[in-house]
Motif scaffolding. Structure first.
Motif, PDB file in Angstrom:
ATOM      1  N   THR A 320      -5.061 -22.124  33.195  1.00 22.09           N
ATOM      2  CA  THR A 320      -5.543 -23.294  33.926  1.00 22.09           C
ATOM      3  C   THR A 320      -6.677 -23.889  33.099  1.00 22.09           C
ATOM      4  OG1 THR A 320      -7.088 -21.908  35.194  1.00 22.09           O
ATOM      5  CG2 THR A 320      -4.975 -22.434  36.231  1.00 22.09           C
ATOM      6  N   ILE A 321      -6.901 -25.160  33.244  1.00 22.53           N
ATOM      7  CA  ILE A 321      -7.965 -25.817  32.476  1.00 22.53           C
ATOM      8  C   ILE A 321      -9.321 -25.391  33.040  1.00 22.53           C
ATOM      9  CG2 ILE A 321      -9.017 -28.021  31.865  1.00 22.53           C
ATOM     10  CD1 ILE A 321      -6.253 -29.260  31.896  1.00 22.53           C
ATOM     11  N   LYS A 322     -10.158 -24.842  32.182  1.00 22.78           N
ATOM     12  CA  LYS A 322     -11.495 -24.409  32.561  1.00 22.78           C
ATOM     13  C   LYS A 322     -12.519 -25.405  32.011  1.00 22.78           C
ATOM     14  CE  LYS A 322      -9.922 -20.452  34.206  1.00 22.78           C
ATOM     15  NZ  LYS A 322      -9.960 -20.117  35.632  1.00 22.78           N
ATOM     16  N   ILE A 323     -13.415 -25.848  32.863  1.00 23.74           N
ATOM     17  CA  ILE A 323     -14.393 -26.850  32.454  1.00 23.74           C
ATOM     18  C   ILE A 323     -15.283 -26.330  31.333  1.00 23.74           C
ATOM     19  CG2 ILE A 323     -16.387 -28.210  33.221  1.00 23.74           C
ATOM     20  CD1 ILE A 323     -15.114 -28.383  35.967  1.00 23.74           C
ATOM     21  N   PHE A 324     -15.628 -25.033  31.363  1.00 27.71           N
ATOM     22  CA  PHE A 324     -16.546 -24.514  30.358  1.00 27.71           C
ATOM     23  C   PHE A 324     -15.918 -24.464  28.967  1.00 27.71           C
ATOM     24  CE2 PHE A 324     -14.297 -20.664  31.620  1.00 27.71           C
ATOM     25  CZ  PHE A 324     -14.146 -19.980  30.434  1.00 27.71           C
ATOM     26  N   LEU A 325     -14.587 -24.664  28.878  1.00 32.20           N
ATOM     27  CA  LEU A 325     -13.929 -24.666  27.576  1.00 32.20           C
ATOM     28  C   LEU A 325     -13.914 -26.045  26.913  1.00 32.20           C
ATOM     29  CD1 LEU A 325     -10.806 -22.394  28.225  1.00 32.20           C
ATOM     30  CD2 LEU A 325     -12.901 -21.789  27.009  1.00 32.20           C
ATOM     31  N   LEU A 326     -14.158 -27.063  27.700  1.00 26.38           N
ATOM     32  CA  LEU A 326     -14.065 -28.432  27.168  1.00 26.38           C
ATOM     33  C   LEU A 326     -15.008 -28.694  25.990  1.00 26.38           C
ATOM     34  CD1 LEU A 326     -13.568 -30.504  30.446  1.00 26.38           C
ATOM     35  CD2 LEU A 326     -11.857 -29.672  28.836  1.00 26.38           C
ATOM     36  N   PRO A 327     -16.238 -28.147  25.970  1.00 29.62           N
ATOM     37  CA  PRO A 327     -17.102 -28.373  24.798  1.00 29.62           C
ATOM     38  C   PRO A 327     -16.530 -27.814  23.492  1.00 29.62           C
ATOM     39  CG  PRO A 327     -18.413 -27.639  26.665  1.00 29.62           C
ATOM     40  CD  PRO A 327     -16.978 -27.478  27.057  1.00 29.62           C
ATOM     41  N   PHE A 328     -15.593 -26.874  23.591  1.00 32.62           N
ATOM     42  CA  PHE A 328     -15.010 -26.288  22.388  1.00 32.62           C
ATOM     43  C   PHE A 328     -13.815 -27.088  21.882  1.00 32.62           C
ATOM     44  CE2 PHE A 328     -16.994 -22.804  24.747  1.00 32.62           C
ATOM     45  CZ  PHE A 328     -17.816 -22.265  23.767  1.00 32.62           C
ATOM     46  N   TRP A 329     -13.439 -28.120  22.620  1.00 32.95           N
ATOM     47  CA  TRP A 329     -12.275 -28.919  22.246  1.00 32.95           C
ATOM     48  C   TRP A 329     -12.377 -29.488  20.831  1.00 32.95           C
ATOM     49  CZ3 TRP A 329     -10.486 -33.659  20.790  1.00 32.95           C
ATOM     50  CH2 TRP A 329      -9.153 -33.956  21.062  1.00 32.95           C
ATOM     51  N   PRO A 330     -13.525 -30.045  20.403  1.00 39.82           N
ATOM     52  CA  PRO A 330     -13.612 -30.551  19.026  1.00 39.82           C
ATOM     53  C   PRO A 330     -13.354 -29.473  17.981  1.00 39.82           C
ATOM     54  CG  PRO A 330     -15.417 -31.401  20.358  1.00 39.82           C
ATOM     55  CD  PRO A 330     -14.753 -30.338  21.169  1.00 39.82           C
ATOM     56  N   CYS A 331     -13.807 -28.247  18.242  1.00 37.57           N
ATOM     57  CA  CYS A 331     -13.571 -27.148  17.292  1.00 37.57           C
ATOM     58  C   CYS A 331     -12.077 -26.874  17.158  1.00 37.57           C
ATOM     59  CB  CYS A 331     -14.297 -25.889  17.750  1.00 37.57           C
ATOM     60  SG  CYS A 331     -16.093 -26.058  17.841  1.00 37.57           S
ATOM     61  N   VAL A 332     -11.387 -26.866  18.293  1.00 37.46           N
ATOM     62  CA  VAL A 332      -9.947 -26.629  18.267  1.00 37.46           C
ATOM     63  C   VAL A 332      -9.238 -27.755  17.521  1.00 37.46           C
ATOM     64  CG1 VAL A 332      -7.891 -26.278  19.687  1.00 37.46           C
ATOM     65  CG2 VAL A 332     -10.084 -25.352  20.418  1.00 37.46           C
ATOM     66  N   PHE A 333      -9.724 -28.973  17.686  1.00 36.45           N
ATOM     67  CA  PHE A 333      -9.111 -30.112  17.004  1.00 36.45           C
ATOM     68  C   PHE A 333      -9.235 -29.974  15.486  1.00 36.45           C
ATOM     69  CE2 PHE A 333      -9.224 -34.447  15.268  1.00 36.45           C
ATOM     70  CZ  PHE A 333      -8.028 -34.951  15.775  1.00 36.45           C
ATOM     71  N   VAL A 334     -10.404 -29.532  15.034  1.00 33.38           N
ATOM     72  CA  VAL A 334     -10.607 -29.326  13.587  1.00 33.38           C
ATOM     73  C   VAL A 334      -9.680 -28.226  13.082  1.00 33.38           C
ATOM     74  CG1 VAL A 334     -12.242 -28.586  11.829  1.00 33.38           C
ATOM     75  CG2 VAL A 334     -12.975 -30.161  13.631  1.00 33.38           C
ATOM     76  N   VAL A 335      -9.571 -27.126  13.850  1.00 28.28           N
ATOM     77  CA  VAL A 335      -8.677 -26.038  13.467  1.00 28.28           C
ATOM     78  C   VAL A 335      -7.239 -26.524  13.404  1.00 28.28           C
ATOM     79  CG1 VAL A 335      -7.750 -23.796  14.172  1.00 28.28           C
ATOM     80  CG2 VAL A 335     -10.203 -24.249  14.358  1.00 28.28           C
ATOM     81  N   MET A 336      -6.848 -27.384  14.361  1.00 27.55           N
ATOM     82  CA  MET A 336      -5.507 -27.935  14.365  1.00 27.55           C
ATOM     83  C   MET A 336      -5.229 -28.698  13.076  1.00 27.55           C
ATOM     84  SD  MET A 336      -3.908 -31.031  16.607  1.00 27.55           S
ATOM     85  CE  MET A 336      -4.784 -32.140  15.501  1.00 27.55           C
ATOM     86  N   LEU A 337      -6.204 -29.499  12.630  1.00 29.50           N
ATOM     87  CA  LEU A 337      -6.016 -30.266  11.394  1.00 29.50           C
ATOM     88  C   LEU A 337      -5.856 -29.341  10.196  1.00 29.50           C
ATOM     89  CD1 LEU A 337      -8.618 -33.147  11.926  1.00 29.50           C
ATOM     90  CD2 LEU A 337      -6.146 -33.227  12.285  1.00 29.50           C
ATOM     91  N   LEU A 338      -6.632 -28.257  10.169  1.00 29.25           N
ATOM     92  CA  LEU A 338      -6.518 -27.288   9.079  1.00 29.25           C
ATOM     93  C   LEU A 338      -5.156 -26.600   9.105  1.00 29.25           C
ATOM     94  CD1 LEU A 338     -10.087 -25.676   9.237  1.00 29.25           C
ATOM     95  CD2 LEU A 338      -9.239 -27.324   7.554  1.00 29.25           C
ATOM     96  N   MET A 339      -4.704 -26.248  10.303  1.00 27.41           N
ATOM     97  CA  MET A 339      -3.398 -25.608  10.445  1.00 27.41           C
ATOM     98  C   MET A 339      -2.285 -26.560  10.050  1.00 27.41           C
ATOM     99  SD  MET A 339      -4.180 -23.766  14.085  1.00 27.41           S
ATOM    100  CE  MET A 339      -2.496 -23.296  14.397  1.00 27.41           C
ATOM    101  N   TRP A 340      -2.482 -27.828  10.378  1.00 28.10           N
ATOM    102  CA  TRP A 340      -1.476 -28.827  10.050  1.00 28.10           C
ATOM    103  C   TRP A 340      -1.360 -28.976   8.536  1.00 28.10           C
ATOM    104  CZ3 TRP A 340      -1.257 -33.965  13.285  1.00 28.10           C
ATOM    105  CH2 TRP A 340      -0.008 -34.559  13.116  1.00 28.10           C
ATOM    106  N   ALA A 341      -2.489 -28.904   7.850  1.00 25.25           N
ATOM    107  CA  ALA A 341      -2.490 -29.082   6.404  1.00 25.25           C
ATOM    108  C   ALA A 341      -1.766 -27.934   5.701  1.00 25.25           C
ATOM    109  CB  ALA A 341      -3.930 -29.184   5.894  1.00 25.25           C
ATOM    110  N   LYS A 342      -2.099 -26.699   6.101  1.00 23.74           N
ATOM    111  CA  LYS A 342      -1.483 -25.543   5.456  1.00 23.74           C
ATOM    112  C   LYS A 342      -1.583 -24.362   6.394  1.00 23.74           C
ATOM    113  CE  LYS A 342      -1.421 -22.779   1.235  1.00 23.74           C
ATOM    114  NZ  LYS A 342      -2.050 -22.526  -0.088  1.00 23.74           N
ATOM    115  N   SER A 343      -0.459 -23.872   6.836  1.00 19.59           N
ATOM    116  CA  SER A 343      -0.483 -22.760   7.769  1.00 19.59           C
ATOM    117  C   SER A 343       0.850 -22.034   7.767  1.00 19.59           C
ATOM    118  CB  SER A 343      -0.806 -23.259   9.177  1.00 19.59           C
ATOM    119  OG  SER A 343       0.125 -24.261   9.551  1.00 19.59           O
ATOM    120  N   LYS A 344       0.818 -20.814   8.275  1.00 21.26           N
ATOM    121  CA  LYS A 344       2.008 -19.997   8.373  1.00 21.26           C
ATOM    122  C   LYS A 344       2.134 -19.440   9.784  1.00 21.26           C
ATOM    123  CE  LYS A 344       2.094 -18.522   3.530  1.00 21.26           C
ATOM    124  NZ  LYS A 344       2.124 -17.362   2.607  1.00 21.26           N
TER     125      LYS A 344
END
Length: 634
Positions: A320-344
């Protein structure tokens, strides 16, 4: 009745126990308002507590990152829900030691006026730790393994089958009163002789926790070559293997961090360093090959934080969506971009069922990426690499999650089977069992259903199966050609039960909707009161109508004898997996040798369903809610 001092004083407070930090925060704010910048002791306590919790979380995350640590794990068994629940309040000791530190500051005013740095303090703390804390802990720990104390106090700590950093905090109140004294002696002693400093307190407390986590992490990271080059070091620093033996072969290896005292007390396990060397050398080899792999994918950025190696407690409950996790959303977005660039593809989790190892691998892609035309080639490449890797390892069955088998992406896995005709691993989309779950939710007395996504793989199979049951199927589709192709597949006597409709208004008197294509609240409004929405659409539709009921995505509960399962699959309850996942499990347990890709074989729906029930898998649905609502309306 619980033994005296076995329970924590704030045990009944639940999550409200963190309010005990409130006075510290109030004191810090009051000091700032009053301009008393010298009174920083409460602030330091709060910072140290936060850092200590962060250390335990980082170590736990590392230990559960199976794509990094799987070949270095000491105990191969997974952490199950029972252990996670038992260790839920692992951080009680941090609260206790914060309160103890606060009391100490009032009893010993010298603690409130320490310098930032004192080199002699580090030397004095090391001497006090090695000469006082280590032997004191050794003797107390050995004493707690006596019959009475172990049964009433220490058995809780040993009840966790797989050591984890959080296991270190899973102990009784009496035990941590003693351990608080062990930690406090070097700090308080150093301060009282005039060598104390703020940096010494930070350094000792955090290093103490770091080493505690090291011993409980269940991942051997200490190189055996270090002990071979400098043999005396093996008596000064324990290893995860060393401490793990204390949990599996009790009566040995009682030390805190230094095996020297086990050697002096004749409680040293003779296998400690041989096993350490073996595990260290075996880390270069592949571990046990799984029989079955489920190839999952992310749904969205928020649900990515539901991964079990991030927050174990969060992953052990339905997402379920937890409000206390929302501040970490930008970090996940950056990780997503890194994974998109090169990942396994990486190993996500595993469990054992009927003596067979089942693993979940994950393609590092999120739901919206599957619908980007330029991303499809790269996604298919990653799925293909995962299949070929499973084939090389000797995996028997690999099952594809919802979007990894998208028809527009790879034809439900057909692309890979055609491209690699000599695959030994069986590729399975699991849709046959998904269809079976949905069909078995529909009562035998139903005479008419409304079907969206009617010309998809699942829609086609559901329509053909129901028409054989003489159920009238209103198939919503604008393509007459595709409808007629499906209709001609039905036996001649049943073709008239398939009816093409082009508008939602056609279902305004139909109380059984099977949703295979996402529908808006406005489109749902055409359903009559008391209707039930079965669904196989990802993501699920919004439960907009209060006078209707909504089924969950097709899912099945794994048998009760499953071992090592400690994370929930997206929004599913504990022990419940999506039907396509369960379909791969059944394929593996039955040792079927065919691929299950492309169009669903309608004749195999009942075969797969009976096999699933035979192996102890149970359907999960909200049909009972529908029956209750219909009774209420009538």
């Amino acid at each position: 009745m619980a033994a005296t001092l076995s329970a924590w004083p704030w045990e009944n407070l639940g999550p409200f126990k963190y309010l005990l930090f409130g006075p510290f925060l109030a004191k810090v704010l009051y000091s700032r308002i009053q301009g008393d910048i010298k009174d920083t002791w409460c602030l330091h306590i709060l910072i140290i507590c936060a850092l200590r919790g962060f250390i335990y979380q980082l170590w736990t995350s590392y230990g559960n990152m199976l794509f990094i640590s799987r070949n270095r794990r000491i105990i191969q068994q997974g952490v199950d829900f029972k252990q996670i629940d038992k260790e839920w309040h692992w951080d009680n000791f941090i609260i206790l030691q914060a309160l103890t530190a606060s009391m100490a500051s009032y009893m010993f005013p010298v603690l409130s006026s320490l310098p930032l740095w004192n080199t002699r303090g580090f030397i004095a703390t090391l001497i006090l730790h090695m000469g006082v804390s280590e032997p004191l802990y050794y003797l107390a720990h050995k004493y707690f393994h006596g019959n009475y104390l172990f049964a009433h106090y220490h058995s809780l700590h040993h009840s966790s089958e797989v050591p984890q950093p959080f296991t270190a905090g899973n102990a009784t109140f009496l035990e941590y009163l003693g351990l608080t004294a062990v930690i406090g002696i070097p700090i308080l002693g150093c301060c009282l002789i005039g060598y104390g400093s703020i940096s010494m307190i930070y350094g000792y407390a955090l290093l103490f926790d770091f080493l505690r986590c090291l011993g409980h992490c269940n991942v051997e990271i200490v190189p055996h070559q270090m002990f071979e080059t400098f043999p005396f070091l093996r008596y000064l620093l324990y290893t995860p293997t060393y401490h793990s033996l204390h949990h599996t072969e009790m009566g040995t290896n009682y030390c805190l961090f230094m095996p020297l005292y086990d050697a002096l007390g004749d409680t040293l396990n003779t296998k400690s360093w041989e096993l350490h060397k073996k595990i260290s050398l075996d880390s270069r080899k592949n571990g046990r090959v799984p029989d079955f792999v489920f190839l999952a994918h992310g749904v969205d950025l928020t649900s990515a934080m539901h991964a079990p190696f991030l927050l174990r407690s969060l992953g052990s409950k339905p997402f379920t969506i937890k409000i206390f996790l929302l501040p970490f959303w930008p970090c996940v977005f950056v990780v997503m971009l890194l994974m998109w660039a090169k990942s396994k593809t990486f190993l996500f989790s595993f469990y054992n069922l009927r003596g067979r190892l089942h693993q979940t691998w994950a393609v590092p892609r999120f739901g919206f990426q599957y619908f980007l035309p330029f991303a499809r080639k790269g996604i298919n490449k990653q799925i293909e690499e995962a299949i070929l890797r499973a084939d090389r390892l000797g995996v028997k069955v690999i099952s594809l999650a919802a979007l990894n088998k998208n028809e527009a992406l790879n034809g439900g896995g057909t692309l890979f089977v055609n491209k690699h005709p000599n695959l030994k691993v069986r590729v399975v989309h699991g849709n046959t069992l998904t269809a079976a779950v949905i069909l078995n939710e529909i009562s035998e007395d139903v005479k008419e259903v409304f079907l969206t996504g009617a010309t998809s793989k699942l829609g086609r199979a559901i329509a053909l199966y129901l028409c054989r049951r003489r159920v009238r199927v209103l198939m919503l589709t604008l393509s007459t050609e595709r409808f007629q192709m499906i209709q001609t597949e039905a036996p001649m006597d049943y073709q008239n039960y398939l009816v093409q409709v082009t508008k939602y208004q056609a279902a305004q008197n139909c109380k059984n909707w099977i949703v295979g294509k996402w529908i808006t609240p406005r489109e749902q409004s055409w359903a009559p009161s008391g209707a039930h929405f079965h669904q196989f659409v990802v993501p699920p539709i919004f439960a907009f109508r209060r006078d209707c009921t909504y089924g969950d995505l097709a899912a099945m509960k794994l048998p009760d004898d499953v071992e090592g399962l400690g994370s929930c699959e997206y929004t599913m309850e504990r022990g419940v997996v999506h039907a396509c996942h369960a379909g791969g499990v059944v394929h593996s347990l039955e040792d079927w040798t065919h691929h299950e890709v492309g169009a669903i074989d309608v004749d195999r729906i009942d075969v797969v369903w009976k096999a699933a029930i035979k192996h102890g898998l149970r359907p999960v649905s909200n049909v009972t809610k529908q029956n209750q609502l219909q009774k209420k309306i009538s």
